[in-house]
Design an enzyme around this catalytic site. Structure first.
Site, mmCIF file in Angstrom:
data_model
loop_
_atom_site.group_PDB
_atom_site.id
_atom_site.type_symbol
_atom_site.label_atom_id
_atom_site.label_comp_id
_atom_site.label_asym_id
_atom_site.label_seq_id
_atom_site.Cartn_x
_atom_site.Cartn_y
_atom_site.Cartn_z
ATOM 1 N N ASP A 69 -8.947 -5.928 -4.745
ATOM 2 C CA ASP A 69 -8.556 -4.640 -4.162
ATOM 3 C C ASP A 69 -9.150 -3.530 -5.032
ATOM 4 O O ASP A 69 -8.752 -3.362 -6.177
ATOM 5 C CB ASP A 69 -7.023 -4.551 -4.137
ATOM 6 C CG ASP A 69 -6.511 -3.284 -3.464
ATOM 7 O OD1 ASP A 69 -7.323 -2.377 -3.181
ATOM 8 O OD2 ASP A 69 -5.292 -3.201 -3.224
ATOM 9 N N HIS A 105 -8.142 -4.847 -0.401
ATOM 10 C CA HIS A 105 -6.836 -4.224 -0.176
ATOM 11 C C HIS A 105 -6.070 -4.891 0.968
ATOM 12 O O HIS A 105 -4.848 -4.988 0.941
ATOM 13 C CB HIS A 105 -7.057 -2.741 0.134
ATOM 14 C CG HIS A 105 -5.794 -1.933 0.212
ATOM 15 N ND1 HIS A 105 -4.926 -1.821 -0.848
ATOM 16 C CD2 HIS A 105 -5.263 -1.199 1.214
ATOM 17 C CE1 HIS A 105 -3.902 -1.039 -0.495
ATOM 18 N NE2 HIS A 105 -4.080 -0.658 0.747
ATOM 19 N N SER A 112 0.845 -1.198 0.000
ATOM 20 C CA SER A 112 0.000 0.000 0.000
ATOM 21 C C SER A 112 0.884 1.254 0.000
ATOM 22 O O SER A 112 1.768 1.374 -0.844
ATOM 23 C CB SER A 112 -0.937 -0.050 1.220
ATOM 24 O OG SER A 112 -1.895 0.947 1.161
#
Lengths: 413, 204
Positions: free
Chosen positions: A337, A370, A173
């Site tokens: 995601d 995610h 991320s």
């Protein structure tokens, strides 16, 4: 079925770690603090006259310092990446399933550094630490820091630890964005970048979610323009809502449906008390978060996300922005995601291919959205493990000796 | 870690590696579509100092490529090669994959868009053992077509004569054609005696 370790850090990671298939925990780890007296110029134009970084290390640095791997954290995680603290067996590092002896990033071979970013609230200089100029906590006066600022600060830590060149810089991320930034800013200091569940910049929708979260904090009556500590309060309501919003974006629709659906706690009450399980789940996550997280930090880290956009300094061309990077890349995305969708990772891949860089790309089919980057999917862990094996096999001799994928670009052309 | 099971075609493919390798210029930039475990790319990297990428959709193949130190991009070929610019590779290879693709014509067009030339290999459906099995009323099963009719991934099988016609109709220029049987080149009656066809072609 996978346990619902919905989390971007903290003790929740323990649940995910419990599913690790192989390897052992690194065991008891000790956080450290490095103080830097040399001023750090920031993207915003201000200068941090001095700063501290909290970090942890696992494994042993090789005599030639060739086996160091830097782990960059995401929004609300920290330098506590693996293992647990003495007397706190449940306080497990957020990527403990990935890092440890015999784990995909094997601490028997690599010297792994976890670092807490500037502006965070877990030990490094930030809004909740003392401003040396005033002797009081920085609070709202702490500068807005960027991904590039973090990377520059991390480079100082690398210097301090005697790491001239990282075998790899790795993150998920926002951590993946730091790995990307490392590759561009310090191309000769990194041999591999592992960019996981990241994006080359935030979309308008991503920024929109961040802005709603920030507004929740900024409009909390307890926020007091960021000077809430002086008032002896904390903008808990804002933090709770910010976390609830964030959480929705970390999970996939599919996973949320699977885990909660329309399940009720105790029938319909015709009230605004939490009735659906998803409501009480989000409230619980929000409550927990508001206890341990700092509002000024949340504002700053979401801004760092919003500002990250390497292409913006290269005429809008990501390929041109990534041209200075000469390291090898592993890019990983997760099919469900929607916060940083696979298409965003493919933009990074395309820019690297355009530069003839060595890159592999894996798209992991998981239902978790995610948060997949924190969890235990066998293919995901195997891909990272195989890539790390390759890094170890290459050793330091591979330091930019390879021509890249026929690279004509700077550094190899 | 799940072991990667190379297709029977790939296992039998060492001979086509040598043929393809001979057609790849030193240090060429290569894209290998449906690269499986990356063994062809690894071969070309080692023998020809080629660089480039493999594309593979299968998880086990992607994992094997990473283990083989081959650049692999996990992607579905059926959706085209949108991630690659025009003429960005010296050669685009489609090894033993054409017959399993839905959009056969589209992928050939894409190969010649991103590559200066294309190399395609496929099992020759016209091999005499296949013809014999059909005459006996059964779908062919052989070392080059090791599947039963109900579990085969192959949906667009063709013969050497079919592919000759395909290229000719599209006015594509065949630079080389080698047909192998038992790892050796067959020059007499290749459509009857050949097991594996290997073409190198480009836009005329």
């Amino acid at each position: 079925m996978t346990s619902f370790a919905a989390t971007t850090g903290g003790a929740d990671a323990a649940a995910a770690a419990a599913h690790a298939r192989s390897g052992r925990s690194i065991g008891v780890v000790v956080p450290r603090l490095a103080r830097f007296a040399e001023p750090l110029p920031l993207a915003c134009g201000r200068v941090l006259p001095e700063f501290e970084l909290a970090y942890e290390t696992y494994g042993t640095l090789a005599a030639d310092a060739s086996n160091a791997v830097l782990i960059c954290h995401a929004l609300n995680a920290s330098h506590h990446v693996a293992g647990h603290y003495a007397g706190e067996p449940d306080n497990v590092g957020w990527w403990d399933n990935m890092i440890g002896p015999g784990k995909p990033l094997d601490t028997d071979r690599f010297f792994v550094i976890g670092v807490n970013n500037l502006g965070s609230c877990f030990g490094s200089s930030g809004p909740s630490t003392v401003n040396p100029a005033t002797g009081a906590p920085w609070g709202a006066d702490f500068p807005l820091v960027t991904v590039e600022d973090w990377v520059d600060a991390q480079a100082r830590l690398a210097d301090r630890l005697g790491v001239r060149q990282f075998a790899a810089v790795m993150g998920g991320s926002l951590g993946g964005m730091q790995a990307l930034s490392w590759a561009v800013r310090y191309p000769d200091r990194i041999r591999h970048a592992l960019v996981i569940a990241a994006a080359p910049n935030l979309s308008a929708q991503n920024i929109a979610f961040n802005e709603v979260a920030r507004q929740a904090i900024l409009t909390d009556p307890d926020f007091h323009d960021g000077r809430f500590e002086a008032h002896g309060v904390k903008p808990r309501r804002g933090l709770r809502i910010a976390r609830m919003i964030g959480h929705i974006t970390y999970l996939s629709d599919e996973q949320m449906e699977d885990k909660f659906g329309r399940e009720l706690r105790d029938g319909l009450k015709f009230s605004f008390a939490p009735e659906f399980q998803i409501e009480s789940y989000l409230r619980h996550q929000g409550e927990k978060f508001a206890e341990y997280y700092d509002a000024n930090t949340y504002l700053r880290i979401t801004k760092a996300l919003d500002y990250f956009d390497p292409a913006s300094t290269a005429g809008g061309s990501l390929a041109r922005a990534l041209a200075p990077a000469v390291c090898r890349f592993l890019v990983v995305a997760f099919t469900t995601d929607w916060r940083f969708a696979p298409a965003r990772s493919r933009e990074i891949v395309k820019a690297l291919v355009d530069n003839h860089r060595d890159v592999s790309y894996a798209e992991i089919a998981v239902p978790h959205g995610h948060d997949g980057f924190l969890l235990d999917d066998p293919q995901y862990l195997a891909v990272v493990g195989a890539y790390c094996d390759r890094i170890a096999a290459e050793g330091a001799g591979a330091a930019h000796a390879a021509p890249g994928a026929g690279a004509p670009g700077p550094g190899s052309g | 870690m799940a072991p990667y099971l190379p297709s029977a075609a790939a296992a039998a493919g060492r001979a086509d590696f040598a043929t393809i390798g001979a057609w790849i210029a030193p240090a060429a930039r290569v894209l290998d579509l449906g690269c499986g475990d990356g063994s062809l790319l690894a071969y070309l990297q080692r023998e020809r100092k080629a660089t480039g990428y493999g594309i593979e959709i299968d998880d086990a193949g992607v994992l094997a490529c990473i283990g083989n130190a081959v650049n692999v991009l996990q992607s579905d070929l059926e959706s085209g090669l949108a991630g690659f610019d025009d003429a960005s590779f010296d050669c685009v290879i489609l090894s033993q994959t054409l017959q399993a693709m839905r959009h056969t014509e589209a992928i050939v067009n894409e190969m010649l868009r991103v590559g200066r030339e294309a190399i395609v290999t496929f099992p020759n459906f016209g091999h005499w053992t296949h013809r014999l099995q059909i005459l006996r009323g059964r779908m062919p099963v052989s070392s080059s077509l090791p599947y039963q009719w109900y579990d085969t991934p192959n949906i667009h099988l063709c013969t050497v004569a079919d592919f000759d016609a395909f290229l000719d109709q599209r006015r594509l220029e065949v630079e080389n054609r080698v047909v192998l049987a038992g790892g050796r080149s067959v020059s007499v009656l290749p459509n009857l005696l050949g097991e594996l066809a290997i073409y190198r072609f480009r836009k005329a």
